[in-house]
Design a protein around this motif. Structure first.
Motif, mmCIF file in Angstrom:
data_model
loop_
_atom_site.group_PDB
_atom_site.id
_atom_site.type_symbol
_atom_site.label_atom_id
_atom_site.label_comp_id
_atom_site.label_asym_id
_atom_site.label_seq_id
_atom_site.Cartn_x
_atom_site.Cartn_y
_atom_site.Cartn_z
ATOM 1 N N PHE A 9 23.588 47.781 34.787
ATOM 2 C CA PHE A 9 24.409 47.951 36.420
ATOM 3 C C PHE A 9 24.181 46.428 36.919
ATOM 4 N N HIS A 10 22.886 45.697 36.906
ATOM 5 C CA HIS A 10 22.734 44.636 37.486
ATOM 6 C C HIS A 10 23.691 43.575 36.854
ATOM 7 N N SER A 11 23.545 43.454 35.528
ATOM 8 C CA SER A 11 24.403 42.230 34.853
ATOM 9 C C SER A 11 25.755 42.674 35.201
ATOM 10 N N PHE A 12 26.297 43.851 35.111
ATOM 11 C CA PHE A 12 27.689 43.996 35.479
ATOM 12 C C PHE A 12 28.148 43.357 36.845
ATOM 13 N N ILE A 13 27.349 43.811 37.779
ATOM 14 C CA ILE A 13 27.549 43.124 39.168
ATOM 15 C C ILE A 13 27.377 41.784 39.012
ATOM 16 N N PHE A 14 26.362 41.379 38.569
ATOM 17 C CA PHE A 14 25.803 39.821 38.596
ATOM 18 C C PHE A 14 27.009 38.950 38.004
ATOM 19 N N THR A 15 27.404 39.432 36.635
ATOM 20 C CA THR A 15 28.281 38.676 36.140
ATOM 21 C C THR A 15 29.561 38.615 36.639
ATOM 22 N N GLY A 16 30.086 39.715 37.138
ATOM 23 C CA GLY A 16 31.099 39.988 37.849
ATOM 24 C C GLY A 16 31.444 38.999 39.139
ATOM 25 N N PHE A 17 30.191 38.790 39.831
ATOM 26 C CA PHE A 17 29.995 38.067 41.238
ATOM 27 C C PHE A 17 30.341 36.733 40.613
ATOM 28 N N ILE A 18 29.763 36.122 39.702
ATOM 29 C CA ILE A 18 29.905 34.824 39.084
ATOM 30 C C ILE A 18 31.257 34.633 38.660
ATOM 31 N N ILE A 19 31.846 35.394 37.899
ATOM 32 C CA ILE A 19 33.348 35.285 37.356
ATOM 33 C C ILE A 19 34.290 35.334 38.532
ATOM 34 N N LEU A 20 33.856 36.289 39.547
ATOM 35 C CA LEU A 20 35.108 36.245 40.507
ATOM 36 C C LEU A 20 34.705 35.024 41.567
ATOM 37 N N PHE A 21 33.487 34.508 41.737
ATOM 38 C CA PHE A 21 33.322 33.251 42.297
ATOM 39 C C PHE A 21 34.294 32.122 41.725
ATOM 40 N N ILE A 22 33.953 32.071 40.509
ATOM 41 C CA ILE A 22 34.900 30.857 39.857
ATOM 42 C C ILE A 22 36.309 31.290 39.964
ATOM 43 N N ALA A 23 36.943 32.436 39.823
ATOM 44 C CA ALA A 23 38.245 32.806 40.117
ATOM 45 C C ALA A 23 38.554 32.416 41.417
ATOM 46 N N PHE A 80 43.941 22.150 46.929
ATOM 47 C CA PHE A 80 43.934 20.927 46.566
ATOM 48 C C PHE A 80 44.716 20.532 45.528
ATOM 49 N N GLY A 81 45.778 21.408 45.178
ATOM 50 C CA GLY A 81 46.854 20.845 44.208
ATOM 51 C C GLY A 81 46.544 20.540 43.103
ATOM 52 N N ILE A 82 45.496 21.045 42.508
ATOM 53 C CA ILE A 82 44.960 20.750 41.070
ATOM 54 C C ILE A 82 45.475 21.629 40.075
ATOM 55 N N PRO A 83 46.426 21.553 39.471
ATOM 56 C CA PRO A 83 47.422 22.508 38.945
ATOM 57 C C PRO A 83 46.359 23.060 37.518
ATOM 58 N N ILE A 84 45.392 24.042 37.824
ATOM 59 C CA ILE A 84 44.725 24.365 36.793
ATOM 60 C C ILE A 84 44.773 25.973 36.444
ATOM 61 N N MET A 85 45.455 26.616 37.437
ATOM 62 C CA MET A 85 45.702 28.077 37.099
ATOM 63 C C MET A 85 47.020 28.257 36.721
ATOM 64 N N ARG A 86 47.074 27.713 35.522
ATOM 65 C CA ARG A 86 48.404 27.976 34.725
ATOM 66 C C ARG A 86 48.126 28.007 33.330
ATOM 67 N N GLY A 87 49.298 28.698 32.900
ATOM 68 C CA GLY A 87 49.374 28.635 31.321
ATOM 69 C C GLY A 87 48.263 29.798 30.756
ATOM 70 N N ALA A 88 48.063 29.512 29.622
ATOM 71 C CA ALA A 88 46.940 30.111 28.744
ATOM 72 C C ALA A 88 45.541 30.412 29.813
ATOM 73 N N PHE A 89 45.096 29.338 30.173
ATOM 74 C CA PHE A 89 43.989 29.737 31.070
ATOM 75 C C PHE A 89 44.290 30.533 32.206
ATOM 76 N N TYR A 90 45.401 30.480 32.840
ATOM 77 C CA TYR A 90 45.796 31.625 33.701
ATOM 78 C C TYR A 90 45.540 33.186 33.218
ATOM 79 N N TYR A 149 44.383 34.326 30.174
ATOM 80 C CA TYR A 149 43.071 34.705 29.593
ATOM 81 C C TYR A 149 42.178 34.683 30.590
ATOM 82 N N PHE A 150 42.077 33.612 31.321
ATOM 83 C CA PHE A 150 40.914 33.896 32.178
ATOM 84 C C PHE A 150 40.965 34.572 33.594
ATOM 85 N N GLN A 151 41.779 33.562 34.284
ATOM 86 C CA GLN A 151 42.083 34.181 35.887
ATOM 87 C C GLN A 151 42.815 35.485 35.681
#
Lengths: 670, 267
Positions: A81-95, A105-115, A117-119
């Motif tokens: 459970f801790h790794s679920f919550i812990f990694t979840g927090f990290i990924i959501l923080f990155i997101a 900031f208008g940096i167009p990174i939330m696009r395409g495949a990255f959007y 697969y990851f986002q």
């Protein structure tokens, strides 16, 4: 198929006045910042100690134990459970950071495949893991209810808050997908599920309204979380990694501070919280209330009052209870200030270090207990009578045993053992130790060791009557002053003889020589006899063709094993010299103390609360015929324990050297 | 109340029996690797004095007659919180007889000045003669109560409890007074605080020579002439084993009885 290159989503969508969010964010950061400032201002009260040296090693430690959760995952249930919550927090923080970079900031990174697969996909899955993690944690708290946990409302509120944050996240995601008919919606499987389910229940208009309100609720929850965290055990999100980064890097055998007896103004040991180091104070705030330290504490296991977890938490709460004036807590003596630091509990610690080894955030519980002992012994002279007798004996006789009728050389009667004064060219000093020379049972052990050394042609000598205690019991009981004097005397003696190599059959002497004497100018190549004998076998200087016809289980001495990481040499001897070997359930770094460390072998434990009997029970459980030890104190404690519990079974306690010697004897008889 | 506690430094009596040697020539124990410690009954005396001071107030002076090594006993007494320390330096015979010691102590006490109570251990763990206290009272010309294990301040004088073979006796006494102290469960010597040990190292110790206290230094240095040690030896435990022979049980029993009579008569 739509071109994946253009895949993205509309940020904020139907949210207006989003500047309010930034205001809320700023407010929450300010509240959190104040909470962190309060903690920092407490730590600054502590005594200075450098815990920022050797950065490369510290970063490695941080990666292993913070990022990879090295110790947290040792417990399977918490690992999940801790790794679920812990990694979840990290990924959501990155997101969230990605959203901000793209939108604000208008940096167009939330696009395409990255959007996609990851986002969308990864973030969605990890968000769901947070929900599952919270669920598992709740089941543990509400249903399984392990004894080691601390049951507070705060813990439940934290779980509820995280659950609501994640849940509202999925709701707003789902409603946005449904209401905007997001062509990439299916890439967020759980949001998509919410979307499809909602469609059948709600109109687009309802979903839009619900989205608006829930979005603000979600924001409020998140900012509330940020603001509240530093005032709760959640502060471990920050203090945990900090504590790991500033952890001790040396083996735990080196952990105790030396004292400067020239500077007599400061109390000897810790009187008030202000006498702790800043790191000690930071430890209180790093605690996650996981309870593992108390769970593994041998004294606590057998029903004594000592609880390392409660020492940390009670003192933390004492400081926090000060409210606006936390300094109030800094004026009273720590001993007896809270239930966990009751004087009697301090005298139950075997200094085995299991608490420190178990702590996921590297809190140093045992040294704090020692700091308090020092104060009790040196400033108050208030400690158990039998320990006083040991100290008195150390002072006047150089060994801790009262009324022994043996001399330092009795064990060697009939052997051809040289005395250092007559054999200055000896390669190795065999340091017999008080436990080896003066306790009758152990005389057989040192005798076996000496004969093995002789057989292997090692040119060794003993100090004989010149040998005195290394000072270890004085230090562990808390008389650093006596320890300091004894070490200086011994260093002079050993350096006077030009001693280079020391072999000892006592792990306490071993640890003291190896880790503590260098601080006093005593630098030697130190061997535990199991290591030395094992090397003699490896080098072909001791050959054995016979095996002891017994199944053997090895009990790790704390000061050889956990404190110094030496686990293999004694096991190698057992493996080579016996028919078979088995391991106890708690073994190696998780080994369970015999109950004799920390001066506890001088204390008569209550009949129903004996650590040695618990360890004997564990040893008997293996079904082994022989319990192997590598320490004179373990020998005494376990022999007592085994004899009390073995019933009709024929179980013996033997030192590894005795096992080895016995195989040689069998051979020579043939 | 001004209390003077006399302390004797002796060879650690807990030295293992196997390590205990005597020098037949010098008629004394060989020190070997054993340490010098303060005689336990003397420490009981100091502890009793400290407890009495806690109740009545006053000053405690620790007095030692010994070579320079006696400083250790005094440092420990200071660490236990005696107020003052006086060392009369013994530069003569290592084991002067009790009368010589009493003579020296009395002279030193007169030099120290006013006192209400002199406390000594009931006997020492080395020679165990147990006479110094009584002789000291005689030298000082004040009464002596022996085997005392408790003192309290009464309305007129001290209430002194002494151990007897059958129980306790309580006496009321005026001061000045000499008491010899025995041990009980309440006067176990305290373990000094390390802080006090550190402080004691810096406290002054008054050193007096035999000449300064005005005694016949020559006779003291010679060890006195109260008694003479003729011989000392370590008792030897002898075990001999003998088998009684005989063809029948009756014969063996007869033989056995005969040997017992022979052996007991020989003793």
């Amino acid at each position: 198929m739509i071109d994946q290159q253009i895949a993205t989503r509309q940020v904020l969508w139907n949210i207006t006045h989003d500047w309010v969010m930034y205001v809320l964010f700023a407010v929450s950061l300010a509240i959190a910042g104040y909470g962190i400032y309060l903690r920092l201002s407490i730590w600054r009260r502590g005594v200075a100690v450098d815990r920022f040296d050797r950065p490369a090693e510290r970063i490695k430690l941080l990666l292993r134990h913070a990022l990879l959760q090295g110790r947290t995952v040792r417990e399977r249930y918490a690992a999940i459970f801790h790794s679920f919550i812990f990694t979840g927090f990290i990924i959501l923080f990155i997101a969230t950071t990605v959203v901000m970079l793209d939108h604000r900031f208008g940096i167009p990174i939330m696009r395409g495949a990255f959007y996609l697969y990851f986002q969308s996909f990864v973030v969605d899955v990890f968000g769901a893991m947070v929900l599952v993690g919270v669920g598992i944690a709740t089941v543990r708290r509400a249903v399984i209810r392990p004894k080691k946990l601390v049951y507070t409302d705060e813990a439940l509120r934290i779980l509820a808050l995280i659950f609501l944050m994640a849940l509202t996240g999925f709701l707003i995601e789902g409603w946005r997908i449904a209401a905007t008919n997001d062509p990439w919606g299916a890439w967020s499987p759980f949001g998509y599920l919410v979307a499809r389910l909602s469609e059948s229940l709600m109109s687009v208009e309802t979903m839009t309204t619900a989205h608006l309100w829930t979005w603000w609720l979600h924001s409020a929850l998140v900012f509330g979380f940020i603001a509240w965290a530093p005032y709760t055990k959640l502060i471990h999100i920050l203090t945990g990694p900090l504590n790991i980064y500033t952890a001790r890097l040396d083996p735990s055998g080196v952990i105790l501070k030396t004292l400067d007896f020239e500077n007599q103004d400061a109390p000897l040991g810790v009187k008030t919280l202000a006498n702790f180091t800043w790191k000690d104070l930071a430890d209180f705030d790093a605690c996650t209330e996981c309870g593992r330290c108390t769970q593994v504490c041998p004294a606590n296991t057998v029903g004594k009052s000592l609880s390392p977890r409660d020492i940390i938490l009670d003192l933390r709460d004492l400081i926090r209870a000060g409210g606006s004036d936390p300094m109030l807590a800094f004026e009273q003596p720590v001993v007896n200030a809270v239930p966990a630091t009751a004087a009697e509990a301090l005298w139950e610690c075997t200094t085995c270090g299991a608490c420190m080894e178990a702590c996921p955030v590297f809190i140093e519980q045992m040294p704090k207990i020692l700091d308090l002992r020092r104060f009790q012994v040196m400033e108050e002279s208030d400690f158990p009578e039998t320990m006083q007798e040991a100290i008195t004996s150390l002072e006047s006789r150089g060994h801790p045993f009262r009324g022994t009728q043996s001399t330092r050389v009795d064990w060697a009667e009939g052997l051809n053992v040289s005395i250092m004064a007559d054999a200055r060219d000896a390669d190795v000093l065999f340091w017999v130790g008080c436990g080896g020379a003066l306790i009758e049972r152990n005389q057989k052990v040192v005798r076996a060791t000496a004969r093995l050394l002789e057989k292997a042609g090692v040119r060794f000598a003993i100090l004989g009557r010149e040998e005195k205690c290394t000072g270890d019991p004085a230090r562990r009981i808390g008389n650093e002053f006596l320890y300091d004097m004894m070490v200086r005397e011994n260093v002079d003696l050993l350096n006077g003889y030009g001693v280079k190599q020391i072999v000892t059959s006592c792990p306490h002497c071993f640890n003291t020589f190896l880790n503590e004497y260098p601080q006093f100018g005593g630098r030697f190549e130190v061997w535990h006899h199991s290591e030395f004998l094992s090397k003699l076998i490896e080098d072909g200087r001791l050959a054995l063709s016979e095996k002891l016809d017994a199944s053997v289980t090895f009990h790790d001495p704390c000061y050889l094993g956990r404190h110094n990481g030496r686990f293999d040499a004694p096991r190698q001897i057992v493996r080579i010299a016996s028919r078979s070997s088995v391991e106890m359930a708690q073994t190696r770094e998780n080994g369970f103390c015999c109950g004799g460390g920390g001066g506890m072998s001088f204390v008569d434990e209550p009949k129903d609360k004996r650590v040695n009997q618990e360890r004997a029970r564990q040893a008997l459980e293996t079904g082994a015929d022989v319990v192997a030890v590598g320490c004179p104190f373990c020998m005494t404690m376990l022999e007592d324990g085994i004899n009390a519990r073995k019933g009709d079974r024929d179980v013996r306690v033997m030192d590894v050297a005795e096992i080895l010697w016995q195989t040689m004897e069998v051979e020579s008889k043939k | 109340m001004n209390i003077i506690v006399c302390l004797k430094q002796i060879l650690d009596p807990e030295v293992p029996a196997r390590d205990f040697r005597i020098d037949a020539e010098k008629k004394e124990a060989v020190r070997g690797t054993a340490n010098l410690v303060t005689n336990i009954f003397c420490e009981n005396a100091l502890e009793t004095a400290l407890q009495l001071r806690e109740k009545t107030g006053g000053r405690i002076t620790a007095l030692v007659f010994a070579p320079e090594s006696g400083e250790d006993a005094l440092r420990k007494a200071l660490a236990m919180k005696a107020d003052e320390a006086v060392l009369v330096i013994n530069d003569g015979h290592p084991h002067p007889d009790p009368l010589a010691v009493a003579h020296v102590l009395a002279a030193a006490i007169s030099k120290i000045g006013v006192f209400d109570l002199v406390m000594v251990g009931r006997e020492s763990g080395d020679w165990g003669v147990g006479q110094t206290g009584g002789l000291l009272a005689e030298e000082l010309g004040v009464p002596c109560i022996s085997f005392v294990d408790n003192l309290e301040n009464g309305t007129d004088g001290l209430i002194v409890t002494r151990q007897t073979d059958n129980g306790w006796e309580k006496a009321r006494s005026t001061t000045p007074l000499v008491v010899t102290i025995t041990n009980n469960e309440y006067n176990v010597p305290r373990i000094p605080k390390t802080r006090d040990i550190m402080m004691s190292a810096r406290q002054p110790i008054t050193r007096l020579t035999l000449d300064e206290i005005g005694v016949d230094a020559a006779s003291i240095r010679a060890g006195g002439n109260y008694y003479e040690i003729v011989d000392i030896s370590i008792p030897v435990k002898e075990v001999t084993c003998e088998f009684v022979t005989g063809d029948s049980l009756d014969e063996r029993v007869d033989q056995f009885a005969k040997r017992i009579i022979e052996v007991t008569q020989a003793l």
